[in-house]
Design a protein around this motif. Structure first.
Motif, mmCIF file in Angstrom:
data_model
loop_
_atom_site.group_PDB
_atom_site.id
_atom_site.type_symbol
_atom_site.label_atom_id
_atom_site.label_comp_id
_atom_site.label_asym_id
_atom_site.label_seq_id
_atom_site.Cartn_x
_atom_site.Cartn_y
_atom_site.Cartn_z
ATOM 1 N N UNK A 147 1.888 -7.210 -33.760
ATOM 2 C CA UNK A 147 0.588 -7.471 -33.131
ATOM 3 C C UNK A 147 -0.542 -7.039 -34.067
ATOM 4 N N UNK A 148 -0.414 -5.866 -34.653
ATOM 5 C CA UNK A 148 -1.448 -5.338 -35.545
ATOM 6 C C UNK A 148 -1.669 -6.271 -36.733
ATOM 7 N N UNK A 149 -0.598 -6.727 -37.331
ATOM 8 C CA UNK A 149 -0.708 -7.631 -38.481
ATOM 9 C C UNK A 149 -1.360 -8.954 -38.075
ATOM 10 N N UNK A 150 -1.014 -9.446 -36.875
ATOM 11 C CA UNK A 150 -1.586 -10.712 -36.410
ATOM 12 C C UNK A 150 -3.086 -10.584 -36.146
ATOM 13 N N UNK A 151 -3.516 -9.443 -35.613
ATOM 14 C CA UNK A 151 -4.949 -9.207 -35.385
ATOM 15 C C UNK A 151 -5.713 -9.298 -36.696
ATOM 16 N N UNK A 152 -5.253 -8.567 -37.702
ATOM 17 C CA UNK A 152 -5.978 -8.515 -38.979
ATOM 18 C C UNK A 152 -5.894 -9.849 -39.723
ATOM 19 N N UNK A 153 -4.791 -10.552 -39.569
ATOM 20 C CA UNK A 153 -4.672 -11.859 -40.203
ATOM 21 C C UNK A 153 -5.665 -12.842 -39.581
ATOM 22 N N UNK B 229 -0.375 -20.657 -33.309
ATOM 23 C CA UNK B 229 -0.351 -20.998 -34.736
ATOM 24 C C UNK B 229 -1.196 -20.055 -35.574
ATOM 25 N N UNK B 230 -2.243 -19.471 -34.971
ATOM 26 C CA UNK B 230 -3.148 -18.589 -35.719
ATOM 27 C C UNK B 230 -2.919 -17.116 -35.400
ATOM 28 N N UNK B 231 -2.048 -16.844 -34.435
ATOM 29 C CA UNK B 231 -1.698 -15.468 -34.071
ATOM 30 C C UNK B 231 -0.170 -15.416 -34.022
ATOM 31 N N UNK C 73 -8.839 -10.388 -29.381
ATOM 32 C CA UNK C 73 -7.932 -11.172 -30.230
ATOM 33 C C UNK C 73 -6.476 -10.882 -29.871
ATOM 34 N N UNK C 74 -6.150 -9.597 -29.718
ATOM 35 C CA UNK C 74 -4.776 -9.219 -29.389
ATOM 36 C C UNK C 74 -4.353 -9.800 -28.039
ATOM 37 N N UNK C 75 -5.202 -9.650 -27.046
ATOM 38 C CA UNK C 75 -4.888 -10.102 -25.690
ATOM 39 C C UNK C 75 -4.747 -11.623 -25.635
ATOM 40 N N UNK C 76 -5.722 -12.328 -26.218
ATOM 41 C CA UNK C 76 -5.655 -13.790 -26.226
ATOM 42 C C UNK C 76 -4.453 -14.274 -27.027
ATOM 43 N N UNK C 77 -4.147 -13.571 -28.134
ATOM 44 C CA UNK C 77 -3.026 -13.983 -28.970
ATOM 45 C C UNK C 77 -1.685 -13.812 -28.290
ATOM 46 N N UNK C 78 -1.450 -12.644 -27.701
ATOM 47 C CA UNK C 78 -0.192 -12.407 -26.973
ATOM 48 C C UNK C 78 -0.064 -13.397 -25.822
ATOM 49 N N UNK C 79 -1.156 -13.596 -25.086
ATOM 50 C CA UNK C 79 -1.115 -14.453 -23.894
ATOM 51 C C UNK C 79 -1.007 -15.935 -24.242
ATOM 52 N N UNK C 80 -1.292 -16.306 -25.489
ATOM 53 C CA UNK C 80 -1.126 -17.715 -25.882
ATOM 54 C C UNK C 80 0.343 -18.124 -25.818
ATOM 55 N N UNK C 81 1.245 -17.148 -25.867
ATOM 56 C CA UNK C 81 2.673 -17.447 -25.732
ATOM 57 C C UNK C 81 3.095 -17.572 -24.268
ATOM 58 N N UNK C 82 2.182 -17.236 -23.365
ATOM 59 C CA UNK C 82 2.463 -17.335 -21.930
ATOM 60 C C UNK C 82 1.957 -18.659 -21.375
ATOM 61 N N UNK C 83 0.753 -19.068 -21.789
ATOM 62 C CA UNK C 83 0.214 -20.313 -21.263
ATOM 63 C C UNK C 83 -1.171 -20.626 -21.798
ATOM 64 N N UNK C 84 -1.681 -21.784 -21.398
ATOM 65 C CA UNK C 84 -3.001 -22.261 -21.791
ATOM 66 C C UNK C 84 -4.070 -21.519 -21.002
#
Length: 380
Positions: A78-84, A98-100, A141-152
């Motif tokens: 998660x940390x790496x995805x935030x900074x990326x 795709x971006x997280x 960013x973290x919350x939206x990124x993790x939740x993108x794997x749950x749904x739109x």
């Protein structure tokens, strides 16, 4: 914003905060004076079965069954995805799978929510993130990124992200149309959308327990003891429209579609809330509807599971099968309850009744630019 209306004089004696004695008295009066149906609506089952029928006692002291603890490797992912994502300088609306990129955690979160939230008991808590490690932007960013794997993500008024926080110290009570933006007790209800998610970036000094209950369990009790109230819930209700014209719209609260029981309602739209009573220029609810609202609340309360948010928790609940509520709470200078909220639409979403499809189109499929406010706002 709609102006405050005078209380509808033909409205039953019912308020946003339920009164147990009034509920009992109304029930006794109706049972004595009215001929109530013993039949369920056509197509509704006598009883529901499956994992979505549960009581709070089934899960109390068994957090290992419904809390997923993130591992150190997953937290690093998660940390790496935030900074990326930050390095791309893209807007929050571009936070997607795709971006997280979460090579290990992403598929796991998707599988956990499909199994436990959409298909299973209806709820899951993901635990382990330390929000104090991150800025507000990074938390989003973290919350939206993790939740993108749950749904739109769905629209909540003008925004896809909402901040649930006590705004009474900063706002006129006249402006606050929903109890979510106070520190008061919140009664059982549903939001809009398929899955509700809450990310606890701050917790209260005292109180604020989240409460959830199986609407399927509530249905089974009402179907067995008061089928007339199932009739009432499945018929048209007059919903107050807080967002302008038209002043109201009509639809049932309860549906049975594709072998799924679905309920969608918020009590305040029938009783008013705070300094904004139910409008005087729309039809009042009936005595049967008033009783049904109280029955939903008190039966849900009887079977609820209380969940204490820990800072960093992300909660996912099935909004079509789970009622949720909240205890009142007290903030302090150092501990303030602050939740970020998303409404999510999973790939394997339930089939919807026709009466809800237009709402879902507006939530998830209308063209829009995704707005993520950094701080609480009442601008819907």
């Amino acid at each position: 914003m709609p102006t405050a209306q005078l209380q509808n004089k033909n409205q039953p004696d019912i308020t946003y905060l339920p009164d147990h004695k009034k509920w009992q008295d109304r029930t006794a009066r109706r049972l004595k004076e009215e001929e109530l149906s013993n039949e369920l609506p056509e197509g509704f089952p006598k009883q529901l079965s499956g994992p979505k029928i549960w009581e709070g006692k089934d899960f109390e002291g068994k957090e290992e069954e419904w809390v997923y603890h993130l591992t150190e490797d997953e937290l690093n992912e998660i940390d790496e995805a935030i900074h990326a994502f930050e390095k791309t300088n893209k807007p929050f609306g571009d936070v997607q799978q795709e971006s997280f990129v979460l090579p290990t955690l992403g598929p796991k979160i998707k599988a956990l929510t499909e199994e436990n939230v959409v298909s299973g008991r209806g709820f899951l808590v993901v635990r382990g993130i330390n929000p104090e490690k991150y800025t507000r932007e990074q938390q989003i960013i973290a919350y939206a990124g993790i939740s993108s794997y749950v749904g739109k993500r769905g629209l909540q008024g003008r925004h896809v992200l909402a901040h649930i926080k006590d705004l009474v110290p900063q706002k006129d009570l006249q402006e606050i149309l929903a109890p979510a933006y106070t520190n008061d007790h919140q009664v059982y209800h549903t939001d809009a959308g398929d899955i509700i998610s809450l990310f606890a970036v701050g917790v209260a000094e005292e109180g604020g327990k989240s409460r959830i209950a199986s609407s399927w369990r509530v249905y089974n009790e009402l179907a067995a003891t008061r089928p007339d109230l199932i009739q009432t819930l499945s018929q048209k209700w007059v919903f107050q429209n807080d967002k302008g014209d038209p002043a109201y719209y009509e639809r049932p609260l309860l549906f049975y579609e594709d072998h799924h029981l679905i309920i969608q309602y918020a009590r305040r739209l029938f009783t008013g809330f705070g300094k904004n009573p139910r409008r005087d220029d729309i039809p009042p609810i009936t005595e049967a509807q008033a009783e049904a609202l109280d029955a939903l609340h008190y039966i849900a309360e009887k079977y609820n599971l209380g969940i204490d948010f820990k800072k960093g928790d992300i909660q996912y609940i099935n909004n079509l099968s789970i009622f949720h509520a909240r205890d009142g709470y007290t903030d302090s200078e150092h501990n303030q309850r602050h939740l970020l909220r998303l409404w999510l639409h999973p790939e394997n979403a339930w089939k919807l009744p026709e009466q809800l499809k237009s709402t879902w189109e507006k939530l998830y499929f209308d063209e829009r630019e995704e707005a993520f406010p950094l701080e609480p706002t009442l601008r819907w």
